[in-house]
Write a protein that holds these residues in place. Structure first.
Motif, PDB file in Angstrom:
ATOM      1  N   LEU A 189      11.144  32.810 -61.493  1.00  0.00           N
ATOM      2  CA  LEU A 189      11.011  32.393 -62.891  1.00  0.00           C
ATOM      3  C   LEU A 189      12.290  32.686 -63.659  1.00  0.00           C
ATOM      4  CD1 LEU A 189       7.406  33.776 -63.513  1.00  0.00           C
ATOM      5  CD2 LEU A 189       8.055  31.422 -62.980  1.00  0.00           C
ATOM      6  N   ASN A 190      12.574  31.858 -64.644  1.00  0.00           N
ATOM      7  CA  ASN A 190      13.795  32.011 -65.440  1.00  0.00           C
ATOM      8  C   ASN A 190      13.599  32.901 -66.664  1.00  0.00           C
ATOM      9  OD1 ASN A 190      15.318  30.254 -63.767  1.00  0.00           O
ATOM     10  ND2 ASN A 190      14.372  28.478 -64.770  1.00  0.00           N
ATOM     11  N   GLU A 191      12.339  33.187 -67.019  1.00  0.00           N
ATOM     12  CA  GLU A 191      12.059  33.994 -68.201  1.00  0.00           C
ATOM     13  C   GLU A 191      12.463  35.449 -67.995  1.00  0.00           C
ATOM     14  OE1 GLU A 191       9.481  30.430 -68.434  1.00  0.00           O
ATOM     15  OE2 GLU A 191      10.030  31.850 -66.868  1.00  0.00           O
ATOM     16  N   LYS A 192      12.664  36.127 -69.113  1.00  0.00           N
ATOM     17  CA  LYS A 192      12.948  37.558 -69.065  1.00  0.00           C
ATOM     18  C   LYS A 192      11.643  38.314 -68.808  1.00  0.00           C
ATOM     19  CE  LYS A 192      16.809  37.196 -72.328  1.00  0.00           C
ATOM     20  NZ  LYS A 192      17.330  37.609 -73.656  1.00  0.00           N
ATOM     21  N   ILE A 193      11.762  39.591 -68.451  1.00  0.00           N
ATOM     22  CA  ILE A 193      10.576  40.385 -68.096  1.00  0.00           C
ATOM     23  C   ILE A 193       9.529  40.387 -69.194  1.00  0.00           C
ATOM     24  CG2 ILE A 193       9.735  42.721 -67.605  1.00  0.00           C
ATOM     25  CD1 ILE A 193      12.256  43.239 -66.028  1.00  0.00           C
ATOM     26  N   ASP A 194       9.972  40.629 -70.449  1.00  0.00           N
ATOM     27  CA  ASP A 194       8.990  40.718 -71.538  1.00  0.00           C
ATOM     28  C   ASP A 194       8.477  39.352 -71.999  1.00  0.00           C
ATOM     29  OD1 ASP A 194      11.321  39.842 -72.671  1.00  0.00           O
ATOM     30  OD2 ASP A 194      11.420  41.375 -74.240  1.00  0.00           O
ATOM     31  N   GLU A 195       8.976  38.286 -71.394  1.00  0.00           N
ATOM     32  CA  GLU A 195       8.517  36.939 -71.755  1.00  0.00           C
ATOM     33  C   GLU A 195       7.449  36.405 -70.777  1.00  0.00           C
ATOM     34  OE1 GLU A 195      12.620  35.198 -73.815  1.00  0.00           O
ATOM     35  OE2 GLU A 195      12.222  34.802 -71.691  1.00  0.00           O
ATOM     36  N   ILE A 196       7.231  37.137 -69.700  1.00  0.00           N
ATOM     37  CA  ILE A 196       6.254  36.680 -68.699  1.00  0.00           C
ATOM     38  C   ILE A 196       4.835  36.872 -69.224  1.00  0.00           C
ATOM     39  CG2 ILE A 196       5.369  37.023 -66.365  1.00  0.00           C
ATOM     40  CD1 ILE A 196       8.126  35.744 -66.511  1.00  0.00           C
ATOM     41  N   THR A 197       4.099  35.781 -69.317  1.00  0.00           N
ATOM     42  CA  THR A 197       2.724  35.804 -69.812  1.00  0.00           C
ATOM     43  C   THR A 197       1.760  35.337 -68.716  1.00  0.00           C
ATOM     44  OG1 THR A 197       2.813  33.506 -70.589  1.00  0.00           O
ATOM     45  CG2 THR A 197       3.545  35.233 -72.133  1.00  0.00           C
ATOM     46  N   PRO A 198       0.480  35.654 -68.857  1.00  0.00           N
ATOM     47  CA  PRO A 198      -0.511  35.163 -67.889  1.00  0.00           C
ATOM     48  C   PRO A 198      -0.484  33.641 -67.755  1.00  0.00           C
ATOM     49  CG  PRO A 198      -1.472  36.907 -69.191  1.00  0.00           C
ATOM     50  CD  PRO A 198      -0.133  36.611 -69.804  1.00  0.00           C
ATOM     51  N   ASP A 199      -0.251  32.939 -68.872  1.00  0.00           N
ATOM     52  CA  ASP A 199      -0.241  31.473 -68.829  1.00  0.00           C
ATOM     53  C   ASP A 199       0.883  30.957 -67.932  1.00  0.00           C
ATOM     54  OD1 ASP A 199      -1.277  28.909 -69.755  1.00  0.00           O
ATOM     55  OD2 ASP A 199       0.666  28.712 -70.776  1.00  0.00           O
ATOM     56  N   ILE A 200       2.049  31.594 -68.000  1.00  0.00           N
ATOM     57  CA  ILE A 200       3.187  31.186 -67.168  1.00  0.00           C
ATOM     58  C   ILE A 200       2.860  31.384 -65.690  1.00  0.00           C
ATOM     59  CG2 ILE A 200       5.545  31.813 -66.510  1.00  0.00           C
ATOM     60  CD1 ILE A 200       6.095  32.380 -69.477  1.00  0.00           C
ATOM     61  N   VAL A 201       2.282  32.536 -65.370  1.00  0.00           N
ATOM     62  CA  VAL A 201       1.939  32.827 -63.971  1.00  0.00           C
ATOM     63  C   VAL A 201       0.812  31.921 -63.485  1.00  0.00           C
ATOM     64  CG1 VAL A 201       1.065  34.587 -62.390  1.00  0.00           C
ATOM     65  CG2 VAL A 201       2.739  35.202 -64.151  1.00  0.00           C
ATOM     66  N   ASN A 202      -0.162  31.680 -64.329  1.00  0.00           N
ATOM     67  CA  ASN A 202      -1.266  30.799 -63.963  1.00  0.00           C
ATOM     68  C   ASN A 202      -0.755  29.390 -63.623  1.00  0.00           C
ATOM     69  OD1 ASN A 202      -3.084  32.842 -64.375  1.00  0.00           O
ATOM     70  ND2 ASN A 202      -3.725  32.147 -66.401  1.00  0.00           N
ATOM     71  N   LYS A 203       0.199  28.923 -64.419  1.00  0.00           N
ATOM     72  CA  LYS A 203       0.772  27.601 -64.158  1.00  0.00           C
ATOM     73  C   LYS A 203       1.546  27.588 -62.855  1.00  0.00           C
ATOM     74  CE  LYS A 203       1.073  25.997 -68.955  1.00  0.00           C
ATOM     75  NZ  LYS A 203       1.971  25.651 -70.084  1.00  0.00           N
ATOM     76  N   ALA A 204       2.258  28.680 -62.568  1.00  0.00           N
ATOM     77  CA  ALA A 204       3.008  28.777 -61.313  1.00  0.00           C
ATOM     78  C   ALA A 204       2.057  28.777 -60.120  1.00  0.00           C
ATOM     79  CB  ALA A 204       3.864  30.041 -61.316  1.00  0.00           C
ATOM     80  N   LEU A 205       0.916  29.438 -60.268  1.00  0.00           N
ATOM     81  CA  LEU A 205      -0.094  29.499 -59.213  1.00  0.00           C
ATOM     82  C   LEU A 205      -0.934  28.227 -59.130  1.00  0.00           C
ATOM     83  CD1 LEU A 205      -1.431  33.132 -59.727  1.00  0.00           C
ATOM     84  CD2 LEU A 205      -0.428  32.260 -57.619  1.00  0.00           C
ATOM     85  N   LYS A 206      -0.925  27.461 -60.215  1.00  0.00           N
ATOM     86  CA  LYS A 206      -1.770  26.271 -60.356  1.00  0.00           C
ATOM     87  C   LYS A 206      -3.250  26.654 -60.300  1.00  0.00           C
ATOM     88  CE  LYS A 206       1.696  23.150 -58.444  1.00  0.00           C
ATOM     89  NZ  LYS A 206       2.031  22.145 -57.412  1.00  0.00           N
ATOM     90  N   LYS A 207      -3.514  27.835 -60.836  1.00  0.00           N
ATOM     91  CA  LYS A 207      -4.880  28.337 -60.954  1.00  0.00           C
ATOM     92  C   LYS A 207      -5.019  28.989 -62.320  1.00  0.00           C
ATOM     93  CE  LYS A 207      -5.109  29.528 -56.022  1.00  0.00           C
ATOM     94  NZ  LYS A 207      -6.048  28.481 -55.587  1.00  0.00           N
ATOM     95  N   HIS A 208      -6.167  28.803 -62.970  1.00  0.00           N
ATOM     96  CA  HIS A 208      -6.317  29.326 -64.329  1.00  0.00           C
ATOM     97  C   HIS A 208      -7.551  30.193 -64.526  1.00  0.00           C
ATOM     98  CE1 HIS A 208      -2.984  26.855 -65.919  1.00  0.00           C
ATOM     99  NE2 HIS A 208      -3.394  25.970 -65.019  1.00  0.00           N
ATOM    100  N   VAL A 209      -8.565  30.004 -63.684  1.00  0.00           N
ATOM    101  CA  VAL A 209      -9.798  30.789 -63.813  1.00  0.00           C
ATOM    102  C   VAL A 209     -10.145  31.421 -62.461  1.00  0.00           C
ATOM    103  CG1 VAL A 209     -10.780  29.518 -65.760  1.00  0.00           C
ATOM    104  CG2 VAL A 209     -11.169  28.703 -63.416  1.00  0.00           C
ATOM    105  N   ILE A 210     -11.010  32.419 -62.502  1.00  0.00           N
ATOM    106  CA  ILE A 210     -11.406  33.094 -61.267  1.00  0.00           C
ATOM    107  C   ILE A 210     -12.133  32.147 -60.319  1.00  0.00           C
ATOM    108  CG2 ILE A 210     -12.868  34.918 -60.287  1.00  0.00           C
ATOM    109  CD1 ILE A 210     -10.392  36.020 -61.624  1.00  0.00           C
ATOM    110  N   LEU A 211     -12.950  31.273 -60.878  1.00  0.00           N
ATOM    111  CA  LEU A 211     -13.750  30.366 -60.047  1.00  0.00           C
ATOM    112  C   LEU A 211     -13.663  28.942 -60.591  1.00  0.00           C
ATOM    113  CD1 LEU A 211     -15.782  30.367 -57.638  1.00  0.00           C
ATOM    114  CD2 LEU A 211     -17.589  30.540 -59.336  1.00  0.00           C
ATOM    115  N   ASP A 212     -12.975  28.083 -59.880  1.00  0.00           N
ATOM    116  CA  ASP A 212     -12.825  26.687 -60.286  1.00  0.00           C
ATOM    117  C   ASP A 212     -13.743  25.821 -59.429  1.00  0.00           C
ATOM    118  OD1 ASP A 212     -12.118  24.149 -60.985  1.00  0.00           O
ATOM    119  OD2 ASP A 212     -10.013  24.308 -60.355  1.00  0.00           O
ATOM    120  N   PRO A 213     -14.862  25.340 -59.979  1.00  0.00           N
ATOM    121  CA  PRO A 213     -15.824  24.578 -59.186  1.00  0.00           C
ATOM    122  C   PRO A 213     -15.284  23.251 -58.659  1.00  0.00           C
ATOM    123  CG  PRO A 213     -16.366  24.454 -61.519  1.00  0.00           C
ATOM    124  CD  PRO A 213     -15.286  25.485 -61.389  1.00  0.00           C
TER     125      PRO A 213
END
Length: 267
Positions: A189-213
């Protein structure tokens, strides 16, 4: 005197029977003879070799049928601990289903048991089941039925309620500084450490919830287990090769008690 003894004997037998019924919660024994005509198609797979040669499976009957609506029927067989051969069939409906119908058959092809099972991960006794399970003898006569919901009588958050919670629960809600560094490294990721948010990581993982039906692999990578004291649900979300997310959820309020993320250590 003889009649009195007979009455006492009958009373004792009935008392013992009633006690048995009380200890086996959710179990019912049919009052009339009920037979099943469900049979495994042994003839279809009788010439299947124990070891397949490369390309040989194309000449053999398929072990998997796919119905027009996307339902998959998966056939298998083997030998149990008693050395007897058994057959099984899994009927897996298309997304967004959370469960499948698991059927096991006797050596003679007669249906042995039928259960509705959670599509996610489980370890035998921890298997999450739904509806009513049915058990038959080797002639096809119904022996008993088991209401699987009864085992959750003492808690408010039943398996179906838990699944609804997990459908809404975000994959990540916060990070430690070390976790931010970890995700910057593995996702470049190009963001700085304090700029990393759950939304950024979720997008990188292509997953957003614990259980996607709507994602069958996503559902299959969820493990559910009710604690021994029945006070909480333990949920493990496998996001291999990026690690594991573990949730502890109150079995009565549905609130998240704890949440931990563990970095991947598996090869």
């Amino acid at each position: 005197m003889k009649n009195i003894k007979q009455i006492i004997f009958i009373f004792i037998v009935l008392s013992l029977f009633n006690c048995k019924g009380q200890t086996e919660e959710g179990v019912q024994y049919p009052k009339e003879k009920i037979m099943t005509t469900d049979r495994f198609d042994i003839e279809r797979f009788k010439n299947y070799p124990k070891v397949l040669k490369l390309g040989e499976e194309k000449k053999l009957p398929s072990k998997i049928d796919t119905l027009p609506d996307g339902t998959i029927i998966d056939y298998s067989w083997g030998k149990g601990l008693d050395k007897k051969k058994y057959y099984s069939k899994k009927t897996i409906p298309p997304v967004p289903a959370f469960s499948y119908i698991d059927k096991e058959y006797y050596e003679n092809g007669v249906l042995k048991q039928e259960r509705e099972v959670f599509l996610g991960q489980s370890i035998n006794s921890d298997q999450i089941r739904f509806g009513v399970s049915k058990y038959y003898d080797e002639t096809g006569q119904l022996i008993k039925t088991v209401d699987e919901l009864v085992k959750y009588d003492k808690i408010r958050v039943k398996p179906s309620n838990l699944l609804e919670i997990l459908k809404r629960e975000p994959l990540f809600v916060s990070f430690t500084k070390e976790e931010r560094k970890h995700f910057i490294e593995i996702f470049q990721l190009n963001e700085k450490i304090d700029e990393i948010t759950p939304d950024i990581v979720n997008k990188a993982l292509k997953k957003h919830v614990i259980l996607d039906p709507d994602s069958r692999p996503d559902v299959e990578n969820v493990f559910l287990k009710l604690s021994e004291d029945e006070k909480s649900w333990n949920v493990i979300k496998d996001i291999y090769p990026f690690g594991l997310i573990e949730l502890n959820i109150d079995a009565n309020s549905g609130k998240i008690i704890s949440r931990t993320y563990t970095e991947e250590t598996r090869p």
